[in-house]
Design an enzyme around this catalytic site. Structure first.
Site, PDB file in Angstrom:
ATOM      1  N   ASP A 120     -14.445 -85.207 -41.098  1.00  0.00           N
ATOM      2  CA  ASP A 120     -15.628 -84.692 -40.407  1.00  0.00           C
ATOM      3  C   ASP A 120     -15.297 -83.414 -39.649  1.00  0.00           C
ATOM      4  O   ASP A 120     -14.315 -83.362 -38.905  1.00  0.00           O
ATOM      5  CB  ASP A 120     -16.177 -85.755 -39.445  1.00  0.00           C
ATOM      6  N   ASP A 166     -22.268 -78.348 -40.237  1.00  0.00           N
ATOM      7  CA  ASP A 166     -22.015 -79.763 -40.004  1.00  0.00           C
ATOM      8  C   ASP A 166     -21.849 -80.489 -41.330  1.00  0.00           C
ATOM      9  O   ASP A 166     -22.801 -80.609 -42.101  1.00  0.00           O
ATOM     10  CB  ASP A 166     -23.173 -80.366 -39.209  1.00  0.00           C
TER      11      ASP A 166
END
Length: 488
Positions: free
Chosen positions: A368, A164
């Site tokens: 992201d 992440d």
């Protein structure tokens, strides 16, 4: 009479000119590219075996850094989409769950940034809130969409970890459990690892946590709370991580004994953010603060995605754009988006001012890995969508689907022409493949324009638009690069 005739002639000429100009505006040739419509991908099957992790060859080089006398390494890992852990579900259900996770993640990012901006004064450098949501397909919440397998401890225990870029703290579930969720592997037991060590309360590492405490033995405790109400709590410690036959350590990580909420499946989180406690920041001297990933379009290829650390992570021919810094939040990767082209023409209403981050940290654009669908602030999205609709007016429209308001019925089609889309970052014009913005949403041939609008002033570049590119994070050079066809 003559004056009236002249006026009529002038009016007629003006009307003809206006009609010609209007016609030209809508008949000018759009730059098109070919889309080969493919159905929703079936759930991938996992081919990982721990014996392969231990014996397979690893691309690795070791050299002496004459300045720091540190050993720099290069390692490459396979990545798999979380759908691989829900292989019994239908493609339609998995896609619906992906969109649900995506909505929660984007809203949580917006909330996290808003709270950070509202803080006055801002947090000290290195102190931040964690971010994540649920981990595995099959739940309505979601964090990273991709996971890898790596070793934790000595001897190494191989565990699934979700990567992440929107989180910093690395953590795993640990026994004994006060409350632990179900995971695919046995829960990590720190007492069986020779390299596990606690961190004293007064250490700089402990002070780097946004939420920390002390045990009765004066050892550091951590707590990370997530946007969906989930929380992980336990001992903040150091441990060795292994990438096949290459070990890296000590790495500060959370050893979670109380992990409550919607965490299921993977053993923990592999934080790749920009903060002080992320894996790239902690291993700066080993990997030169460089990493990259390439996310495969699963509808077109069965080979796995990949993650690379070290100098080899930076591909030749990549187009780079500078990284920007949010003064209130150090986790996310901010970049400067200047405009967008559709069909070979810059969309006039999409100006750099729509994507500017102000001095307080509002707005801006982030890259992201855990968000799927790119979300543009509403004015930019409407202008882009309308331009795309004009260029795709020959395609048969279909009803809206979920968050998508521009969909097409491509059933029975084997090849269609669609307008090109280019994202203009500062220093990098990124031309997207058609499969990165017109995607299947059901089994009936419905394809939708894979962008969405948001009332937040912040734009998020999601992983659907990143597919097929090697996205390179050169933190030493404070830049992000995009290399097309980077998964080869």
């Amino acid at each position: 009479m003559g004056g009236k005739s002249d006026n009529n002639l002038l009016f007629s000429s003006f009307t003809i000119l206006l009609l010609v100009s209007f016609s030209a505006a809508f008949s000018s040739p759009f730059e098109l590219q070919t889309l080969l419509p493919r159905p929703l991908p079936s759930p991938p099957t996992l081919s990982w075996h721990d014996s392969e992790l231990e014996s397979s060859s690893l691309e690795e080089t070791s050299q002496l850094d004459p300045v720091t006398s540190n050993t720099t390494l290069q390692v490459q890992l396979e990545l798999h989409h979380v759908d691989a852990l829900s292989s019994e579900d239908t493609p339609e259900l998995l896609f619906d769950l992906r969109l649900q996770r995506d909505a929660l993640r984007s809203e949580t990012i917006y909330s996290l940034v808003s709270k950070a901006v509202a803080q006055n004064p801002p947090r000290a450098a290195g102190r931040r809130s964690g971010f994540s949501s649920s981990i595995i397909s099959g739940l309505a919440q979601g964090s990273g969409e991709y996971f890898t397998r790596l070793g934790v401890g000595t001897p190494a225990r191989n565990l699934y970890m979700v990567l992440d870029t929107g989180s910093d703290v690395v953590w795993v579930q640990c026994s004994p459990c006060k409350k632990c969720y179900s995971q695919s592997d046995p829960i990590f037991d720190p007492t069986k690892s020779r390299s596990f060590a606690g961190i004293p309360c007064g250490s700089a590492l402990c002070r780097s946590l946004d939420a920390s405490g002390c045990s009765r033995r004066r050892m550091c405790l951590y707590q990370v709370s997530y946007g969906d109400g989930s929380v992980t709590f336990g001992d903040f410690s150091t441990e060795t991580l292994s990438f096949r036959r290459t070990s890296v350590g000590p790495v500060a990580l959370g050893c979670g004994h109380d992990n409550e909420g919607l965490f299921v499946g993977a053993a923990g989180l592999f934080g790749l953010g920009r903060g002080r406690l992320s894996f790239p920041s902690q291993t700066a001297s080993r990997f030169n603060r460089k990493f990259s990933y390439c996310l495969v379009d699963r509808s077109a290829s069965s080979k796995p995605s990949s993650l690379i650390f070290g100098d080899a992570a930076i591909p030749r021919g990549a187009l780079f754009t500078p990284l920007l810094t949010n003064p209130k939040l150090d986790t996310f990767y901010y970049v400067e988006l200047l405009g967008i082209s559709v069909g070979g023409t810059r969309v006039p209403k999409i100006t750099p001012s729509l994507f500017t981050m102000d001095q307080e940290g509002n707005g801006g654009v982030i890259i992201d890995s855990g968000t799927s669908v790119t979300r543009l602030n509403q004015p930019a999205y409407i202008a882009m969508r309308d331009a795309f609709r004009v260029g795709a007016r020959n395609l048969k429209r279909a009803p809206d689907f979920s968050l998508f308001d521009t969909c097409f019925d491509l059933s029975g089609q084997t090849s269609v022409k669609v307008p090109t889309v280019v994202l203009h970052f500062r220093g990098a014009d990124v031309s997207l493949p058609a499969t990165n913005y017109l995607i299947p949403v059901d089994s009936s041939g419905t394809f939708c324009f894979a962008f969405a609008g948001t009332m937040s002033g912040m734009t998020i570049i999601g992983n659907i638009q990143q597919q097929g590119f090697r996205v390179a994070y050169d933190l030493a050079g404070s830049r992000v690069g995009f290399a097309p066809r980077g998964c080869a």
